[in-house]
Design a protein around this motif. Structure first.
Motif, PDB file in Angstrom:
ATOM      1  N   UNK A  13     -52.053  69.296 127.847  1.00  0.00           N
ATOM      2  CA  UNK A  13     -51.758  68.620 126.569  1.00  0.00           C
ATOM      3  C   UNK A  13     -52.738  67.464 126.358  1.00  0.00           C
ATOM      4  N   UNK A  14     -53.100  66.767 127.429  1.00  0.00           N
ATOM      5  CA  UNK A  14     -54.102  65.696 127.303  1.00  0.00           C
ATOM      6  C   UNK A  14     -55.422  66.233 126.769  1.00  0.00           C
ATOM      7  N   UNK A  15     -55.820  67.401 127.257  1.00  0.00           N
ATOM      8  CA  UNK A  15     -57.080  68.018 126.797  1.00  0.00           C
ATOM      9  C   UNK A  15     -56.955  68.415 125.319  1.00  0.00           C
ATOM     10  N   UNK A  16     -55.799  68.997 124.979  1.00  0.00           N
ATOM     11  CA  UNK A  16     -55.579  69.425 123.586  1.00  0.00           C
ATOM     12  C   UNK A  16     -55.625  68.226 122.628  1.00  0.00           C
ATOM     13  N   UNK A  17     -54.980  67.142 123.040  1.00  0.00           N
ATOM     14  CA  UNK A  17     -54.966  65.941 122.193  1.00  0.00           C
ATOM     15  C   UNK A  17     -56.386  65.418 122.001  1.00  0.00           C
ATOM     16  N   UNK A  18     -57.168  65.425 123.085  1.00  0.00           N
ATOM     17  CA  UNK A  18     -58.551  64.935 122.991  1.00  0.00           C
ATOM     18  C   UNK A  18     -59.331  65.773 121.974  1.00  0.00           C
ATOM     19  N   UNK A  19     -59.137  67.089 122.023  1.00  0.00           N
ATOM     20  CA  UNK A  19     -59.828  67.959 121.056  1.00  0.00           C
ATOM     21  C   UNK A  19     -59.320  67.702 119.645  1.00  0.00           C
ATOM     22  N   UNK A  20     -57.988  67.579 119.510  1.00  0.00           N
ATOM     23  CA  UNK A  20     -57.407  67.356 118.183  1.00  0.00           C
ATOM     24  C   UNK A  20     -57.887  66.037 117.576  1.00  0.00           C
ATOM     25  N   UNK A  21     -58.118  65.046 118.455  1.00  0.00           N
ATOM     26  CA  UNK A  21     -58.485  63.709 117.967  1.00  0.00           C
ATOM     27  C   UNK A  21     -59.979  63.602 117.664  1.00  0.00           C
ATOM     28  N   UNK A  22     -60.746  64.593 118.109  1.00  0.00           N
ATOM     29  CA  UNK A  22     -62.205  64.473 118.009  1.00  0.00           C
ATOM     30  C   UNK A  22     -62.697  64.414 116.565  1.00  0.00           C
ATOM     31  N   UNK A  23     -62.095  65.205 115.697  1.00  0.00           N
ATOM     32  CA  UNK A  23     -62.592  65.270 114.313  1.00  0.00           C
ATOM     33  C   UNK A  23     -62.438  63.947 113.573  1.00  0.00           C
ATOM     34  N   UNK A  24     -61.496  63.133 114.021  1.00  0.00           N
ATOM     35  CA  UNK A  24     -61.314  61.837 113.353  1.00  0.00           C
ATOM     36  C   UNK A  24     -61.787  60.689 114.261  1.00  0.00           C
ATOM     37  N   UNK A  25     -62.551  61.019 115.291  1.00  0.00           N
ATOM     38  CA  UNK A  25     -63.213  60.048 116.163  1.00  0.00           C
ATOM     39  C   UNK A  25     -62.267  58.928 116.620  1.00  0.00           C
ATOM     40  N   UNK A  26     -61.117  59.342 117.145  1.00  0.00           N
ATOM     41  CA  UNK A  26     -60.146  58.363 117.635  1.00  0.00           C
ATOM     42  C   UNK A  26     -60.453  57.999 119.084  1.00  0.00           C
ATOM     43  N   UNK A  27     -60.015  56.829 119.476  1.00  0.00           N
ATOM     44  CA  UNK A  27     -59.962  56.535 120.909  1.00  0.00           C
ATOM     45  C   UNK A  27     -58.751  57.271 121.474  1.00  0.00           C
ATOM     46  N   UNK A  28     -58.915  57.880 122.641  1.00  0.00           N
ATOM     47  CA  UNK A  28     -57.788  58.577 123.282  1.00  0.00           C
ATOM     48  C   UNK A  28     -57.633  58.050 124.709  1.00  0.00           C
ATOM     49  N   UNK A  29     -56.491  57.475 124.990  1.00  0.00           N
ATOM     50  CA  UNK A  29     -56.184  57.030 126.353  1.00  0.00           C
ATOM     51  C   UNK A  29     -55.280  58.067 127.003  1.00  0.00           C
ATOM     52  N   UNK A  30     -55.665  58.514 128.206  1.00  0.00           N
ATOM     53  CA  UNK A  30     -54.912  59.594 128.863  1.00  0.00           C
ATOM     54  C   UNK A  30     -54.435  59.164 130.234  1.00  0.00           C
ATOM     55  N   UNK A  31     -53.135  59.338 130.475  1.00  0.00           N
ATOM     56  CA  UNK A  31     -52.591  59.178 131.828  1.00  0.00           C
ATOM     57  C   UNK A  31     -51.955  60.513 132.176  1.00  0.00           C
ATOM     58  N   UNK A  32     -52.635  61.278 133.056  1.00  0.00           N
ATOM     59  CA  UNK A  32     -52.219  62.664 133.284  1.00  0.00           C
ATOM     60  C   UNK A  32     -51.622  62.831 134.684  1.00  0.00           C
ATOM     61  N   UNK A  33     -51.805  63.965 135.261  1.00  0.00           N
ATOM     62  CA  UNK A  33     -51.102  64.266 136.508  1.00  0.00           C
ATOM     63  C   UNK A  33     -51.780  63.735 137.759  1.00  0.00           C
ATOM     64  N   UNK A  34     -51.221  64.100 138.896  1.00  0.00           N
ATOM     65  CA  UNK A  34     -51.786  63.665 140.171  1.00  0.00           C
ATOM     66  C   UNK A  34     -51.377  64.578 141.311  1.00  0.00           C
ATOM     67  N   UNK A  35     -52.077  64.456 142.415  1.00  0.00           N
ATOM     68  CA  UNK A  35     -51.716  65.136 143.666  1.00  0.00           C
ATOM     69  C   UNK A  35     -52.141  64.163 144.760  1.00  0.00           C
ATOM     70  N   UNK A  36     -51.490  63.015 144.750  1.00  0.00           N
ATOM     71  CA  UNK A  36     -51.994  61.886 145.534  1.00  0.00           C
ATOM     72  C   UNK A  36     -51.751  62.072 147.026  1.00  0.00           C
ATOM     73  N   UNK A  37     -52.728  61.638 147.806  1.00  0.00           N
ATOM     74  CA  UNK A  37     -52.634  61.744 149.270  1.00  0.00           C
ATOM     75  C   UNK A  37     -52.047  60.457 149.846  1.00  0.00           C
ATOM     76  N   UNK A  38     -51.212  60.630 150.849  1.00  0.00           N
ATOM     77  CA  UNK A  38     -50.698  59.500 151.629  1.00  0.00           C
ATOM     78  C   UNK A  38     -51.259  59.685 153.036  1.00  0.00           C
ATOM     79  N   UNK A  39     -52.196  58.811 153.418  1.00  0.00           N
ATOM     80  CA  UNK A  39     -52.870  58.948 154.707  1.00  0.00           C
ATOM     81  C   UNK A  39     -52.165  58.054 155.726  1.00  0.00           C
ATOM     82  N   UNK A  40     -51.608  58.677 156.764  1.00  0.00           N
ATOM     83  CA  UNK A  40     -51.032  57.889 157.860  1.00  0.00           C
ATOM     84  C   UNK A  40     -52.073  57.819 158.967  1.00  0.00           C
TER      85      UNK A  40
END
Ligand code: NDP
Length: 469
Positions: free
Chosen positions: A227-254
């Protein structure tokens, strides 16, 4: 039964332009808990027009006026905090202690942080012959998900408000109640008409109407990568700023010098908070190979301690948000088994004794980093444990991900732990715990762009003007 059938536009509660409703399902019971209206592009047009009309005055308001409003919102928010938490529990299934505690508390924290930042924020600075002026970007479309619903709304609304922007919020269909109460709070606190507007409904309709709207200057989005990618494409024609906070697969290193059982228990319990529906969750636990068995035993025992059930009872974990999310998680658990990962705890199906509600067993696998369950964001209570050979190997595994949102390092030697943190390609790393509302939050790589939280969250909503000479 709750009702969210009107939208908040131009300082008033209004009916949708075209009547259409949908049921909201309580994930703990699978019963209908209320109704929302599904808006249309016409509702978005009305909300954007109101925000545009309000922009001139609000963007020129004084810092004192904006601080006064934020403090007025704070007073009402504090009074209704219990109600907000109860709404979160009902809409997305977080245990009441979490809903009324950290979930609602994050909103209060972002509000207090916005006040603190605004008190000292430098909107102007002279650099040589140039006066650098930071001005509100304009009308903002704020699109938010259901997993930490108040957090994600407030981390956008309050910085946008504090910087002089006007806005249209589109909350998640699955979790509309807490946003509805927040809109009531904004109204009661005296937010000027048009500064804050809210339209409920489907992302494919309301979200798209905002992303493509000629009169919206910026979209701030939290949610899934596609959806973040889709929004970026949708916003391109009107040259909007797009801020995206998307997913993660964060590592916890012990690290090798860390107390293994204690840290594995913390990481496992941390993974199960909010039923694993946290973008920055430490979902890949990396342990020294020689201590793998010790880690697996600790994780198994930690899972046994995670109580799952009715979120109104004294439990650690409620259901996941929806039937669809439950099915996605079950598919991943099956994929893990099919791929030959070692099941350490949990597994397919509902926990014993729970026959209704979208409950998932706290699940732990041991696998390698090439397994699908180690590469894709599951967004459920599923932890994978991966063995590493040495620190270089741990860093390589941690960074071998398309995502780069969070990271965790546990170790007694602080310098070594910080050195590992520096090598992780992620927007944040928590070293031996810690929490800070002023720490910038956002992702590298496919986890997004821009930064929310604290002072950095203000910059998202500001344009920079140079006045030279
Ligand atoms: P989505 O990205 O689908 O939804 C997030 C928000 O975007 C919702 O308000 C949604 O509306 C809206 N939306 C949907 N389609 C569009 C569109 N075309 N244009 C504009 N807005 C749109 O996330 P989901 O809620 O479906 O969750 C799916 C997956 O996303 C999760 O399994 C998880 O992996 C990830 N996720 C990540 C989060 C994070 O914090 N990084 C948060 C939530 C999810 P609607 O109300 O119709 O859904």
């Amino acid at each position: 039964m709750r009702s969210c059938t009107q939208f908040y536009i131009d300082g008033q509660w209004v009916d949708p332009a075209i009547p259409a409703t949908a049921d909201v399902i309580n994930p703990a019971t699978e019963a209908v808990s209320g109704t929302i209206s599904l808006g249309s592009a016409q509702d978005v047009d009305a909300a954007v027009a109101a925000a545009r009309r309000a922009f001139d005055a609000w963007s020129h308001s004084s810092v004192k006026d904006r601080l006064d409003l934020l403090r007025a919102i704070q007073a009402v928010y504090a009074r209704r905090m219990q109600e907000l938490g109860e709404a979160v529990t009902e809409e997305m299934g977080a245990p009441l202690s979490l809903g009324c505690g950290f979930q609602a508390g994050l909103g209060a924290g972002h509000l207090q942080t916005a006040i603190e930042v605004l008190e000292t924020f430098r909107f102007e600075e002279q650099k040589g012959p140039t006066l650098i002026v930071r001005e509100p970007i304009g009308v903002c479309g704020l699109i938010t998900p259901w997993n930490w619903p108040l957090n994600q709304v407030t981390v956008k609304v309050f910085p946008a408000l504090a910087t002089g922007c006007t806005m249209v919020l589109k909350p998640p269909q699955l979790a509309p109640y807490s946003a509805q109460i927040l809109a009531e709070i904004m109204h009661e606190a005296g937010t000027p008409a048009g500064v804050f507007n809210m339209v409920q409904g489907q992302g494919s309709v309301i979200g798209t109407a905002l992303s493509t709207h000629r009169d919206v200057d910026m979209i701030s989005f939290t949610g899934s990568e596609p959806v973040g990618i889709q929004i970026t494409k949708d916003a391109a024609d009107t040259v909007k700023r797009v801020g995206l906070e998307l997913g993660g697969k964060s590592a916890w290193v012990i690290l090798d010098d860390a107390a293994m059982a204690e840290n594995v228990a913390a990481a496992t319990a941390g993974m199960m908070v909010n039923a694993g529906q946290t973008c920055s969750a430490g979902s890949r636990l990396l342990v020294p190979r020689a201590r793998l068995n010790e880690a697996l035993a600790a994780a198994r025992s930690a899972c046994e301690g995670v109580t799952v059930g009715d979120p109104h009872a004294d439990v650690a974990m409620g259901p996941v948000v929806s039937k669809a999310q439950w099915a996605i998680i079950q598919d991943y658990i099956q994929k893990g088994l099919d791929e030959g990962a070692t099941l350490v705890a949990g597994g397919p199906g509902r926990p014993e004794g729970l026959t209704r509600g979208f409950y998932v067993k706290p699940t732990v696998f041991a696998c390698t980093n090439d397994a699908v369950i180690a590469r894709e964001e599951i967004f459920g209570p599923v932890l994978v444990i991966i063995a590493y050979d040495d620190i270089d190997d741990a860093v390589a595994i941690a960074n071998d991900s398309v995502f780069g949102l969070g990271g965790y390092v546990s170790g007694q030697d602080r310098d070594t732990a910080i050195a590992v943190a520096r090598r992780l390609r992620t927007g944040a790393v928590w070293v031996n715990g810690g929490f800070d509302f002023h720490a910038p939050f956002g992702g590298y790589k496919h986890s997004g762009n821009g930064r929310e939280w604290g002072e950095h969250g203000f910059h998202e909503y500001l344009e920079i003007k140079s006045i030279v000479g």
